[in-house]
Enzyme design. Structure first.
Site, PDB file in Angstrom:
ATOM      1  N   ASP A   1      -8.846  -9.751 -28.289  1.00 55.69           N
ATOM      2  CA  ASP A   1      -7.502 -10.348 -27.843  1.00 55.69           C
ATOM      3  C   ASP A   1      -7.356 -11.653 -27.393  1.00 55.69           C
ATOM      4  OD1 ASP A   1      -4.752 -10.003 -27.726  1.00 55.69           O
ATOM      5  OD2 ASP A   1      -4.865  -8.093 -26.380  1.00 55.69           O
TER       6      ASP A   1
ATOM      7  N   ASP B   1       3.097  -6.789 -30.734  1.00 59.28           N
ATOM      8  CA  ASP B   1       2.861  -5.704 -30.588  1.00 59.28           C
ATOM      9  C   ASP B   1       3.947  -4.645 -30.818  1.00 59.28           C
ATOM     10  OD1 ASP B   1       0.847  -6.894 -29.293  1.00 59.28           O
ATOM     11  OD2 ASP B   1       1.139  -5.875 -27.287  1.00 59.28           O
TER      12      ASP B   1
HETATM   13  C1  GLA Z   1      -2.066  -7.475 -26.212  1.00 57.23           C
HETATM   14  C2  GLA Z   1      -2.499  -6.771 -27.526  1.00 57.23           C
HETATM   15  C3  GLA Z   1      -2.206  -5.245 -27.313  1.00 57.23           C
HETATM   16  C4  GLA Z   1      -3.010  -4.586 -26.383  1.00 57.23           C
HETATM   17  C5  GLA Z   1      -2.619  -5.458 -25.029  1.00 57.23           C
HETATM   18  C6  GLA Z   1      -3.471  -4.961 -23.903  1.00 57.23           C
HETATM   19  O1  GLA Z   1      -0.707  -7.317 -25.920  1.00 57.23           O
HETATM   20  O2  GLA Z   1      -1.610  -7.147 -28.504  1.00 57.23           O
HETATM   21  O3  GLA Z   1      -2.467  -4.509 -28.764  1.00 57.23           O
HETATM   22  O4  GLA Z   1      -4.428  -4.614 -26.592  1.00 57.23           O
HETATM   23  O5  GLA Z   1      -2.791  -6.700 -25.256  1.00 57.23           O
HETATM   24  O6  GLA Z   1      -3.233  -5.348 -22.920  1.00 57.23           O
END
Ligand code: GLA
Length: 434
Positions: free
Chosen positions: A163, A224
């Site tokens: 990430d 997301d």
């Molecule tokens: C980000 C990512 C998600 C998830 C969260 C975890 O938002 O895009 O897919 O992994 O972090 O905190």
């Protein structure tokens, strides 16, 4: 070989060794990865006292691994079981290494990896190129990249999602390729999923998809996913609006990732669940389910376990599909070219009134003239034999639903047509014959 040729070779070799290689070239993810990922459904629930069944703990992963094996998922290709954020302790250990939370992962990640490997599955883990993960756990700053790659490899991890919270664009431009090299250097095959483009707006000039495909096996381009139809639609809209940039970037070993499948959760109706599956499949998306496999309904399971759907998603050519028609009636048509001159069509309705009878022909969808097709409806299994390119036909599409077809030619046209891989929008997007 003469001395001139030899010294030429030596020079080439020296150059090759001196040049930093950005290529991942790990031979992995030749089709979109399939499996299960904790995040959308289980988030950062670390309260194992109050909610032992749903918190992020080794028990959750042991149980999901058992389900993947015992309920037919593994046989269909769902092989990765992936940990997301909030698995680690809040501090690195005295040697600066990442450690799993001792209360929630008492057996350790290696034991989890051994458990899933013994069952023919693979294990994924999560890291974040930055000071902290998005959930506030220790991140992988540039000085920890090699150490963390080594640690993941020693544990027997098979996929890393890296990430990008709490890092700058410059750090990401350095760190994502650096992690690719560090993973390669471990000698362990580890699929590499990068969130890099999502943190850079997902589009050129900030995102260079040529470089990305050399660095990562898959990448998150956009926001997301959440447990709602609105969220699925906003992702679909963004991917469709930007398909001229995104579609050519995908191929064997390097995939766009519109994020997890939320089928089986709370936000999608039956029709919408079928739509997410069909649309993600034509987009050649990774099929990473984020749902509770212990309690999933038979109807959600049937959608996720559709064999023809999975075969289409996993087509070896790995060509991502495109939206080829956007009607004023709020019907959209998507096309994905497949191997052996087959194709998949998705007729998608954004209507909110009633089932809509959509009439068109393969000619209108740019299929080659004079061909005859066998068509299989991917959800109902019904077969239409002998559909000619010029024949007009109708499909009835439910509100927020799809009709999905798998087509293969029974009779090829006299003149073979040519592979159309990357085209401008004006030229259209055609089925291919290889
Ligand atoms: C980000 C990512 C998600 C998830 C969260 C975890 O938002 O895009 O897919 O992994 O972090 O905190």
């Amino acid at each position: 070989m003469g001395t001139a040729a030899l010294s030429g070779l030596a020079l080439a070799l020296a150059l090759a060794l001196a040049l930093p290689s950005a290529a991942l070239e790990n031979g992995l993810a030749l089709t979109p990865p399939m499996g299960w990922l904790a995040w959308e459904r289980f988030r950062c629930n670390v309260d194992c006292r109050a909610d032992p069944r749903n918190c992020i703990s080794e028990t959750l992963f042991f149980e999901m691994a058992d389900r993947l094996v015992e309920d037919g998922w593994r046989e269909l290709g769902y092989e990765y079981i992936n940990i997301d954020d909030c698995w680690s302790a809040k501090q690195r250990d005295a040697m600066g290494r990442l450690v799993p939370d001792p209360e929630r992962f008492p057996s350790g990640i290696k034991a989890l990896a051994d458990y899933v490997h013994a069952r023919g599955l693979k294990l994924g883990i999560y890291g974040d190129l930055g000071t902290l993960t998005c959930g506030g756990y220790p991140g992988t700053t540039l000085d920890h990249v090699k150490q963390d790659a080594q640690r993941f490899a020693e544990w027997g991890v098979d996929m890393l999602k890296l990430d990008g919270c709490y890092s700058s664009g410059e750090e990401q431009a350095e760190g994502y390729p650096e992690m690719a090299r560090a993973l390669n250097a471990t000698g362990r095959p580890i699929v590499y999923s990068c969130s890099w483009p999502a943190y850079q707006g997902g589009l050129p000039p900030k995102v260079n998809y040529t470089i990305l495909a050399e660095v990562c096996n898959l990448w998150r381009n956009y926001d997301d996913i959440q447990d709602s139809w609105d969220s699925v639609l906003s992702i679909l809209d963004w991917f469709s609006a930007n398909q001229d940039v995104l579609q050519p970037a995908a191929g064997p070993g390097h995939w766009n990732d519109p994020d997890m499948l939320i089928i089986g959760n709370f936000g999608l109706s039956y029709e919408q669940s079928r739509s997410q599956m069909a649309l993600w499949t034509v987009m050649a998306a990774p099929l990473l389910m984020s749902t509770d496999l212990r309690t999933i309904s038979p109807s959600a399971k049937e959608i996720l376990q559709n064999r023809l759907m999975i075969q289409i998603n996993q087509d070896p050519l790995g060509i991502q599909g495109r939206r080829i028609v956007k009607e004023k009636t709020h019907i959209e048509v998507f096309l994905r070219p497949l191997s052996q001159a087959a194709s998949a069509l998705v007729f998608f309705s954004r209507r909110t009134d009633m089932p809509f009878r959509y009439t068109t022909s393969l000619a209108k969808l740019h299929f080659p003239e004079d061909a005859v097709y066998e068509v299989q409806d991917v959800y109902s299994g019904k077969i239409i034999s002998g559909l000619k390119t010029g024949d007009s036909f109708s499909v009835v599409i439910n509100p927020s639903g799809v009709v999905m077809w798998y087509l293969y030619p029974m009779v090829l046209p006299a003149q073979p047509w040519h592979l159309v891989r990357q085209q401008g929008p004006s030229e259209g997007f055609h089925p291919v014959l290889l």
